[in-house]
Design an enzyme around this catalytic site. Structure first.
Site, mmCIF file in Angstrom:
data_model
loop_
_atom_site.group_PDB
_atom_site.id
_atom_site.type_symbol
_atom_site.label_atom_id
_atom_site.label_comp_id
_atom_site.label_asym_id
_atom_site.label_seq_id
_atom_site.Cartn_x
_atom_site.Cartn_y
_atom_site.Cartn_z
ATOM 1 N N LYS A 129 21.795 -10.151 -14.375
ATOM 2 C CA LYS A 129 20.897 -10.685 -13.338
ATOM 3 C C LYS A 129 20.831 -12.190 -13.508
ATOM 4 O O LYS A 129 21.029 -12.702 -14.613
ATOM 5 C CB LYS A 129 19.494 -10.080 -13.500
ATOM 6 C CG LYS A 129 18.635 -10.199 -12.252
ATOM 7 C CD LYS A 129 18.900 -9.083 -11.256
ATOM 8 C CE LYS A 129 18.174 -9.329 -9.952
ATOM 9 N NZ LYS A 129 18.241 -8.162 -9.057
ATOM 10 N N ASP A 169 19.204 -11.261 -4.009
ATOM 11 C CA ASP A 169 17.936 -10.651 -4.419
ATOM 12 C C ASP A 169 16.859 -11.452 -3.682
ATOM 13 O O ASP A 169 17.163 -12.072 -2.640
ATOM 14 C CB ASP A 169 17.767 -10.723 -5.944
ATOM 15 C CG ASP A 169 16.617 -9.865 -6.466
ATOM 16 O OD1 ASP A 169 16.779 -8.646 -6.575
ATOM 17 O OD2 ASP A 169 15.512 -10.405 -6.742
HETATM 18 P P1 NDP Z 1 13.540 -10.808 0.138
HETATM 19 O O1 NDP Z 1 13.480 -12.195 -0.358
HETATM 20 O O2 NDP Z 1 14.427 -10.488 1.294
HETATM 21 O O3 NDP Z 1 12.076 -10.296 0.519
HETATM 22 C C1 NDP Z 1 11.055 -10.277 -0.413
HETATM 23 C C2 NDP Z 1 9.767 -9.840 0.260
HETATM 24 O O4 NDP Z 1 8.784 -9.626 -0.735
HETATM 25 C C3 NDP Z 1 9.221 -10.887 1.206
HETATM 26 O O5 NDP Z 1 8.506 -10.261 2.227
HETATM 27 C C4 NDP Z 1 8.287 -11.681 0.293
HETATM 28 O O6 NDP Z 1 7.234 -12.358 0.966
HETATM 29 C C5 NDP Z 1 7.721 -10.583 -0.580
HETATM 30 N N1 NDP Z 1 7.368 -11.135 -1.894
HETATM 31 C C6 NDP Z 1 8.199 -11.721 -2.792
HETATM 32 N N2 NDP Z 1 7.526 -12.155 -3.859
HETATM 33 C C7 NDP Z 1 6.246 -11.836 -3.623
HETATM 34 C C8 NDP Z 1 5.056 -12.012 -4.353
HETATM 35 N N3 NDP Z 1 5.053 -12.634 -5.560
HETATM 36 N N4 NDP Z 1 3.908 -11.517 -3.824
HETATM 37 C C9 NDP Z 1 3.909 -10.898 -2.617
HETATM 38 N N5 NDP Z 1 5.004 -10.714 -1.877
HETATM 39 C C10 NDP Z 1 6.137 -11.178 -2.370
HETATM 40 O O7 NDP Z 1 13.925 -9.902 -1.136
HETATM 41 P P2 NDP Z 1 14.513 -8.431 -1.168
HETATM 42 O O8 NDP Z 1 13.980 -7.622 -0.050
HETATM 43 O O9 NDP Z 1 15.980 -8.557 -1.353
HETATM 44 O O10 NDP Z 1 13.925 -7.890 -2.558
HETATM 45 C C11 NDP Z 1 12.671 -7.209 -2.654
HETATM 46 C C12 NDP Z 1 12.628 -6.422 -3.940
HETATM 47 O O11 NDP Z 1 13.701 -5.464 -3.965
HETATM 48 C C13 NDP Z 1 12.773 -7.232 -5.232
HETATM 49 O O12 NDP Z 1 12.025 -6.630 -6.251
HETATM 50 C C14 NDP Z 1 14.262 -7.068 -5.549
HETATM 51 O O13 NDP Z 1 14.541 -7.282 -6.917
HETATM 52 C C15 NDP Z 1 14.473 -5.623 -5.142
HETATM 53 N N6 NDP Z 1 15.846 -5.228 -4.886
HETATM 54 C C16 NDP Z 1 16.604 -5.890 -3.948
HETATM 55 C C17 NDP Z 1 17.889 -5.487 -3.701
HETATM 56 C C18 NDP Z 1 18.703 -6.089 -2.609
HETATM 57 O O14 NDP Z 1 19.792 -5.552 -2.331
HETATM 58 N N7 NDP Z 1 18.274 -7.142 -1.942
HETATM 59 C C19 NDP Z 1 18.530 -4.408 -4.491
HETATM 60 C C20 NDP Z 1 17.607 -3.715 -5.380
HETATM 61 C C21 NDP Z 1 16.342 -4.157 -5.574
HETATM 62 P P3 NDP Z 1 7.300 -13.970 1.092
HETATM 63 O O15 NDP Z 1 8.392 -14.234 2.073
HETATM 64 O O16 NDP Z 1 5.949 -14.347 1.564
HETATM 65 O O17 NDP Z 1 7.609 -14.510 -0.277
#
Ligand code: NDP
Length: 449
Positions: A129, A169
């Site tokens: 990662k 991510d």
């Molecule tokens: P994105 O950046 O596309 O979206 C993240 C979302 O989560 C946004 O809506 C963001 O809101 C919110 N968010 C992030 N940090 C916080 C926080 N500290 N408090 C509240 N809301 C928060 O990321 P992904 O959708 O790609 O990833 C989401 C999760 O899924 C993570 O845990 C990631 O590790 C996991 N994941 C992702 C994969 C992928 O293929 N993308 C694969 C497997 C797991 P805001 O815009 O306001 O920050």
């Protein structure tokens, strides 16, 4: 907190001591070690050659300076990370996260989880990662490009299609992958498509990769529900986040007949009793790069934005935390249970605190841990690597049907392993043991390295 086998306690103590202050990594390591008690009493050979201690120690950790120039001509400095955790099953594989909260402990927890997740897919990929404390919010496109280029100027020497294959991510999507791939290509003077996944379709990306994590999570839940003789049809669902994982989880829930009534971002959540209008969410988040609060202004009808509120206060039968780590705590779990939740699946990595997980399991709520439920993203990244290696490009239908098959297999592996080890229905234990055994067998075969 669950108890830990007395033979494993010294290993946990070493992890805590050696990685002091890294709370998220401690949490992830403790959870896996709690599950391994049942394995080592059945298979003491896994204690040989300090195998479990080695599995908890990353093979390599890289920390680097990322200088870049902002639109005001000021020099900015961020910190970059890549933790290459375990390569027993294949090249290191795992995403890159850009978020101000990123530090070495967060990247280490994610790399550790990734190792077992990747093993569960059954595909030949190790765990890693990376990321940076860079905050992409509010940055211009040019600033994003300059940052990504500077990040890759250092990272390129540590990665490669047979070495380490990053993906996206939090904060890293197709735009950022494009800028990083461009700089990697220039620095190496070769078109090495398999060095990054999550690429755009025109230059070696895979169909269905964007959708894969969210879709995969919902496939996993469908299998869990089927195991209990039910399905999504007409069920009220809440999905936290509104990024890549959340958007495509919502899409699949709707396709399966579920009704998604709420989603969020870090400012608050929206509630729409008519059912979330997903095309509008995509417009706001994927095109405008806006805030979820914009939904209420753009949507006519019955919706509201709750600033700073907890989305877990919204009553639902199925809850999918898809935002970030530790976003659902014990108090939230109690509220969800009181409101009649029947299934919770982690689309995000470790979004539920250990207390929340225990409460769900004690209440008989179906609970799917992230390393199993969200493995569809990395699995489809491995399919992207396959397509790149064979210079092929599969149809959406073919790629999605492979994803569906992989998610069904992961579900069955977790379910059957939990039964085999005397804990039926415990998907946390099933996922940890099934993932561990595959990595451990490969490490055992390769000797002490
Ligand atoms: P994105 O950046 O596309 O979206 C993240 C979302 O989560 C946004 O809506 C963001 O809101 C919110 N968010 C992030 N940090 C916080 C926080 N500290 N408090 C509240 N809301 C928060 O990321 P992904 O959708 O790609 O990833 C989401 C999760 O899924 C993570 O845990 C990631 O590790 C996991 N994941 C992702 C994969 C992928 O293929 N993308 C694969 C497997 C797991 P805001 O815009 O306001 O920050």
């Amino acid at each position: 907190m669950n108890s830990i086998d007395e033979k494993l306690q010294p290993i946990l103590s070493t992890v805590l001591h050696r990685n002091s202050g890294e709370a998220e990594f401690h949490q992830a390591a403790r959870e896996v070690l709690e599950s391994l008690g049942r394995v080592v009493s059945k298979h003491p050979e896994y204690f040989d050659e300090a195998l479990i201690e080695r599995i908890c120690e990353p093979e390599r950790q890289i920390i680097f300076r990322v200088p870049w120039i902002d639109d005001n001509n000021q020099v900015q400095i961020n910190r970059g990370f890549r933790v290459q955790f375990n390569s027993a099953l294949g090249p290191y594989k795992g995403g890159i996260r850009f978020h101000p909260s990123v530090n070495v402990g967060i990247i280490k927890f994610l790399g550790f989880e990734q190792t077992f997740k990747n093993a569960l897919t059954g595909l030949p990929i190790g765990g890693g990662k990376g990321g940076s404390d860079f905050d992409p919010k509010g940055k211009s496109d040019r600033e994003i490009m300059r940052f990504c280029q500077s990040f890759m100027i250092e990272l390129h020497r540590h990665i490669g299609e047979y070495v380490d294959v990053p993906a996206g991510d939090i904060g890293v999507g197709a735009r950022e992958i494009g800028y990083m791939f461009g700089m990697y290509k220039r620095l190496n003077n070769r078109f090495e498509a398999g060095v990054l996944t999550g690429k755009g379709l025109v230059y070696g990306g895979s169909r269905a990769r964007k959708e894969a994590t969210g879709f995969g999570t919902v496939y996993f839940v469908r299998s869990m529900l089927a195991q209990s003789g039910t399905d999504f049809d007409g069920k009220r669902c809440v999905v936290s986040g509104s990024g890549n994982v959340a958007i495509y989880a919502m899409e699949k829930v709707q396709e399966f007949g579920g009704r998604v009534v709420a989603c969020s971002d870090s400012s608050g959540y929206i509630l729409d009793e008519d059912g979330i209008d997903l095309e509008l969410v995509k417009q706001i988040k994927e095109v405008n790069r806006g805030r979820i609060a914009d939904y209420v202004e753009l949507k006519r009808g019955n919706s509201k934005f709750v600033k700073g509120g907890s989305i877990w206060d919204v009553p639902c039968e199925i809850a999918l935390p898809c935002a970030t780590q530790n976003e659902l705590n014990g108090a939230n779990a109690k509220t969800l249970i009181k409101n009649g939740v029947i299934a919770v699946a982690e689309g995000a990595n470790m979004p539920c605190t250990p207390e929340a997980v225990q409460l769900f399991q004690k209440a008989g709520v179906l609970f799917a841990p992230g390393k199993a439920a969200n493995a569809g993203g990395v699995a489809t990244s491995a399919l992207e690597m396959q397509q790149n290696a064979s210079r092929d490009s599969w149809s959406f239908a073919k790629t999605e049907s492979r994803l569906e098959e992989i998610m069904t297999n992961i579900h069955d592996a977790c379910h059957n392993t939990a039964e085999e080890y005397g804990a039926p229905g415990d998907y946390v234990l099933g996922a940890n043991i099934a993932g561990f055994v595959r990595v451990a067998d490969a490490m055992h075969a390769m000797g002490v390295i």
